[in-house]
Scaffold this motif. Structure first.
Motif, short mmCIF file in Angstrom:
data_model
loop_
_atom_site.label_atom_id
_atom_site.label_comp_id
_atom_site.label_asym_id
_atom_site.label_seq_id
_atom_site.Cartn_x
_atom_site.Cartn_y
_atom_site.Cartn_z
N SER A 78 7.78 -2.03 -8.80
CA SER A 78 7.04 -0.84 -8.39
C SER A 78 5.64 -0.83 -8.98
CB SER A 78 7.80 0.42 -8.83
OG SER A 78 9.10 0.46 -8.25
N ALA A 79 5.52 -1.13 -10.27
CA ALA A 79 4.21 -1.15 -10.91
C ALA A 79 3.32 -2.24 -10.34
CB ALA A 79 4.37 -1.34 -12.42
N LEU A 80 3.90 -3.40 -10.07
CA LEU A 80 3.12 -4.49 -9.50
C LEU A 80 2.59 -4.12 -8.13
CD1 LEU A 80 2.09 -7.38 -9.69
CD2 LEU A 80 4.30 -8.18 -8.83
N PHE A 81 3.44 -3.50 -7.30
CA PHE A 81 2.99 -3.08 -5.97
C PHE A 81 1.89 -2.03 -6.08
CE2 PHE A 81 3.04 -0.58 -2.09
CZ PHE A 81 3.05 -1.57 -1.13
N PHE A 82 2.05 -1.06 -6.99
CA PHE A 82 1.04 0.00 -7.13
C PHE A 82 -0.31 -0.57 -7.54
CE2 PHE A 82 -1.26 2.78 -10.08
CZ PHE A 82 -1.56 3.83 -9.23
N PHE A 83 -0.34 -1.36 -8.61
CA PHE A 83 -1.62 -1.86 -9.12
C PHE A 83 -2.26 -2.84 -8.15
CE2 PHE A 83 0.18 -0.43 -13.22
CZ PHE A 83 -0.88 0.37 -13.64
N THR A 84 -1.45 -3.68 -7.50
CA THR A 84 -2.01 -4.64 -6.55
C THR A 84 -2.58 -3.95 -5.33
OG1 THR A 84 -0.41 -6.29 -7.29
CG2 THR A 84 -1.52 -6.72 -5.22
N SER A 85 -1.90 -2.91 -4.84
CA SER A 85 -2.37 -2.19 -3.66
C SER A 85 -3.55 -1.27 -3.98
CB SER A 85 -1.23 -1.36 -3.05
OG SER A 85 -0.16 -2.18 -2.67
N ARG A 86 -3.50 -0.61 -5.12
CA ARG A 86 -4.52 0.38 -5.45
C ARG A 86 -5.77 -0.26 -6.03
NH1 ARG A 86 -3.70 6.00 -5.93
NH2 ARG A 86 -5.75 6.92 -5.59
N TYR A 87 -5.62 -1.36 -6.73
CA TYR A 87 -6.76 -2.01 -7.37
C TYR A 87 -6.82 -3.49 -7.00
CZ TYR A 87 -6.20 2.25 -10.12
OH TYR A 87 -6.04 3.55 -10.51
N ILE B 168 13.08 6.37 -6.75
CA ILE B 168 11.94 7.25 -7.03
C ILE B 168 10.74 6.44 -7.48
CG2 ILE B 168 11.08 9.04 -8.59
CD1 ILE B 168 13.90 10.25 -8.53
N MET B 169 10.96 5.45 -8.35
CA MET B 169 9.85 4.62 -8.82
C MET B 169 9.22 3.85 -7.67
SD MET B 169 10.84 3.14 -12.60
CE MET B 169 12.38 2.36 -12.12
N LEU B 170 10.05 3.24 -6.82
CA LEU B 170 9.52 2.47 -5.71
C LEU B 170 8.82 3.39 -4.71
CD1 LEU B 170 9.19 -0.16 -4.19
CD2 LEU B 170 11.49 0.15 -3.22
N TYR C 112 3.87 5.39 -2.22
CA TYR C 112 3.06 6.56 -1.84
C TYR C 112 1.68 6.50 -2.48
CZ TYR C 112 1.32 11.29 -1.49
OH TYR C 112 0.52 12.38 -1.26
N PHE C 113 1.65 6.39 -3.82
CA PHE C 113 0.36 6.45 -4.51
C PHE C 113 -0.45 5.16 -4.36
CE2 PHE C 113 2.81 9.68 -6.86
CZ PHE C 113 1.93 10.75 -6.75
N GLY C 114 0.24 4.04 -4.15
CA GLY C 114 -0.49 2.78 -4.01
C GLY C 114 -0.91 2.48 -2.59
N LEU C 115 -0.19 3.05 -1.60
CA LEU C 115 -0.45 2.66 -0.21
C LEU C 115 -0.65 3.86 0.71
CD1 LEU C 115 -0.63 0.14 1.57
CD2 LEU C 115 1.82 0.32 1.97
#
Length: 359
Positions: free
Chosen positions: A205-214, A333-335, A340-343
């Motif tokens: 989840s964290a990897l997807f968020f940071f890769t998508s958002r930044y 919930i994490m995923l 949501y927040f990353g994509l």
């Protein structure tokens, strides 16, 4: 002009993703919803017979949804890319914003690809199931190391939790069949036990968020992750009871590959591959927990699964299946938050900008 066109292609892209992802999920073995898959398969076969297209009636359902949805997604991505380039050529656009837009489009494509791999026979599958076919067999050599990498992250999660809570790591192993074992001493066991499944879900989840958002920092992230995995492997990975060096080979192999990818591959390649790996890792953690909910006594020999061990030691009034269900809910919930927040939130921002442009 540019913003109106962009709004149309963004909406078409989102619809294509929903068609591929939700359609393949609700007709796969992952969804315990009755005969929906078989009923839809019958309708597709009838349609194929009516229009005299034999291939349509013989396609596995995940492939059907991919074949009918992916072309629209790719066309949408192409025109979105052209839209962004034309807009940047005619107006002064922030370069960082262009990078974010490109990363967003690649993240959407990675999400489609990961959902397809997962449904057709990727990590998390338990037994043959309705999706076992020639395509799944052809993808097995690609998906097998990914499945082993997910086990590596699972056991690394136990190990890191032991270190963080003041314990020690003796070693962790991964076997060729996808099982693994972490040997730790000391530390806070109430955190060490759930850190395998929830650690894998958090990693993905964290990897997807940071890769998508930044996406601007994705190449550096690849190098950092690769070096971290190599160090973790050298320090703690060990052969399993049969002498297989699976954990060592997976850790060194993926670590070197990530370092090389971050060093030489274009940014969009890093975004695509890291996000695909992130979704598969997080989904595997969720589906493994779902498996334990249905089969709470599952384990490796005399070793209980993590949820059963946690229940026996800390929640005697709650069976292992309930503990696994709670962990599964946390993983979902994490995923969901990462997606949501990353994509989805950035996509919503782009749609909002398009509406403002129209007004």
């Amino acid at each position: 002009m540019f913003r109106r066109s962009r709004l149309f292609w963004i909406l078409l892209l989102l619809l294509s993703i929903a068609w591929v992802g939700l359609g393949s999920f609700f007709t796969s073995e992952h969804y315990q919803g009755g005969n929906l898959g078989s009923e839809l398969a019958s309708e597709i076969q009838s349609l194929g017979s009516e229009i005299q297209v034999d291939a349509l009636s013989s396609l596995p359902l995940p492939v059907f949804f991919l074949a009918t949805g992916l072309p629209f997604a790719l066309v949408s991505l192409v025109f979105l890319w052209r839209n962004f380039k034309r807009e940047s050529g005619s107006t002064a656009v922030d370069p960082d914003r262009i990078i974010r837009r490109q990363g967003l489009m690649v993240s959407l494509l990675a999400l489609i690809f990961a959902l397809f791999l997962w449904n057709i026979g990727g990590p998390g599958q338990r037994g043959p199931g309705p999706n076992a076919n020639v395509l799944a067999a052809a993808l097995a050599p690609l998906l097998w190391p990914v499945n082993l990498f997910v086990t590596f992250i699972h056991e690394a999660g136990h190990s890191l939790a032991a270190l963080i809570t003041g314990g020690q790591v003796n070693a962790f192993t991964v076997s060729p069949n996808g099982s693994g074992l972490a040997s730790t001493s000391g530390g806070y066991k109430a955190l060490i036990l759930p850190a395998g499944y929830l650690g894998a879900a958090l990693f993905g989840s964290a990897l997807f968020f940071f890769t998508s958002r930044y996406p601007k920092w994705t190449r550096g992230l690849s190098v950092f992750l690769g070096l971290s995995i190599i160090v973790l492997t050298v320090l703690y990975a060990a052969p399993d009871q049969a002498g297989n060096l699976t954990a060592n080979l997976i850790g060194i192999g993926f670590g070197v590959a990530m370092v090389a990818m971050g060093w030489v591959a274009p940014r969009i390649v890093n975004v695509f591959l890291l996000n695909t790996l992130a979704i598969l890792t997080a989904l595997n953690a969720v589906m493994d927990l779902s498996f334990i909910v249905r089969y709470p006594d599952a384990g490796i020999g005399d070793v209980m699964n993590d949820a059963a061990a946690f229940a026996a030691e800390y929640t005697p009034l709650l069976p292992g299946s309930v503990v696994a269900f709670i962990w599964s809910a946390v993983a979902v919930i994490m995923l969901g938050a990462a997606v949501y927040f990353g994509l989805l939130k950035p996509v919503r921002g782009e749609i909002g900008d398009s509406f403002k442009g129209k007004n």
